[in-house]
Write a protein that holds these residues in place. Sequence first.
Motif, PDB file in Angstrom:
ATOM      1  N   LYS A  70       3.298  11.721  -4.272  1.00  0.00           N
ATOM      2  CA  LYS A  70       4.331  12.210  -3.570  1.00  0.00           C
ATOM      3  C   LYS A  70       5.627  11.412  -3.850  1.00  0.00           C
ATOM      4  O   LYS A  70       6.590  11.285  -3.236  1.00  0.00           O
ATOM      5  N   ASN A  71       5.426  10.330  -4.654  1.00  0.00           N
ATOM      6  CA  ASN A  71       6.430   9.151  -4.914  1.00  0.00           C
ATOM      7  C   ASN A  71       6.566   8.252  -3.926  1.00  0.00           C
ATOM      8  O   ASN A  71       7.804   7.751  -3.822  1.00  0.00           O
ATOM      9  N   ASN A  72       5.738   8.185  -2.704  1.00  0.00           N
ATOM     10  CA  ASN A  72       5.629   7.215  -1.828  1.00  0.00           C
ATOM     11  C   ASN A  72       5.536   5.808  -2.468  1.00  0.00           C
ATOM     12  O   ASN A  72       4.521   5.736  -2.973  1.00  0.00           O
ATOM     13  N   ARG A  73       6.193   4.855  -2.174  1.00  0.00           N
ATOM     14  CA  ARG A  73       6.046   3.356  -2.539  1.00  0.00           C
ATOM     15  C   ARG A  73       4.975   2.665  -1.348  1.00  0.00           C
ATOM     16  O   ARG A  73       5.645   3.022  -0.184  1.00  0.00           O
ATOM     17  N   LYS A  74       4.237   2.134  -1.572  1.00  0.00           N
ATOM     18  CA  LYS A  74       3.257   1.778  -0.895  1.00  0.00           C
ATOM     19  C   LYS A  74       2.790   0.034  -1.442  1.00  0.00           C
ATOM     20  O   LYS A  74       2.720   0.066  -2.353  1.00  0.00           O
ATOM     21  N   GLN A  75       2.532  -0.841  -0.492  1.00  0.00           N
ATOM     22  CA  GLN A  75       2.033  -2.010  -0.629  1.00  0.00           C
ATOM     23  C   GLN A  75       0.485  -1.906  -0.756  1.00  0.00           C
ATOM     24  O   GLN A  75      -0.145  -0.960   0.044  1.00  0.00           O
ATOM     25  N   PHE A  76      -0.129  -2.707  -1.447  1.00  0.00           N
ATOM     26  CA  PHE A  76      -1.542  -2.752  -1.569  1.00  0.00           C
ATOM     27  C   PHE A  76      -2.205  -4.031  -1.758  1.00  0.00           C
ATOM     28  O   PHE A  76      -1.687  -5.099  -2.102  1.00  0.00           O
ATOM     29  N   VAL A  77      -3.469  -4.249  -0.945  1.00  0.00           N
ATOM     30  CA  VAL A  77      -4.100  -5.402  -1.130  1.00  0.00           C
ATOM     31  C   VAL A  77      -5.442  -5.141  -1.621  1.00  0.00           C
ATOM     32  O   VAL A  77      -6.263  -4.457  -0.955  1.00  0.00           O
ATOM     33  N   PRO A  78      -5.787  -5.873  -2.970  1.00  0.00           N
ATOM     34  CA  PRO A  78      -7.032  -5.382  -3.468  1.00  0.00           C
ATOM     35  C   PRO A  78      -8.200  -6.044  -3.030  1.00  0.00           C
ATOM     36  O   PRO A  78      -7.871  -7.277  -2.479  1.00  0.00           O
ATOM     37  N   ASP A  79      -9.227  -5.777  -3.387  1.00  0.00           N
ATOM     38  CA  ASP A  79     -10.712  -6.806  -3.094  1.00  0.00           C
ATOM     39  C   ASP A  79     -10.365  -8.242  -3.854  1.00  0.00           C
ATOM     40  O   ASP A  79      -9.878  -8.279  -4.843  1.00  0.00           O
TER      41      ASP A  79
END
Length: 116
Positions: free
Chosen positions: A47-56
């Motif tokens: 939906k083109n929402n920008r999100k931060q992510f913390v991977p393993d």
Amino acid sequence: MIDDLYNKIGQILVSSYPDDAVKIITKIEIVEENDVATYVFIYFDNKNNRKQFVPDPKVTNDIFHTMLELKKYFIDNNLTNGKPIWAGCIVEIDIKNSKIDFEFKYERFIDVDDDE
């Protein structure tokens, strides 16, 4: 060889992001001593929402070591044209269109509160 390293980085990143990611942006900055790195993981969902992510943590470890291999390849094959080696890069992956882009950076570019 270099394409293998680019592909490996892409595979690590794509497999680590959430399933709804359609575009991912990963900033990787390695200190001069090559013993630690700073990361920023961002993605856009369907939906083109920008999100931060913390991977393993295994992901950051795999990326770090593959980036060191890439730096070594650049140095060993004189791909720096006599200039200092890059300090890191921004990897953008368009999952929908299967495109990957590496933008190499030669100076510090990630701030502690960087989320861009």
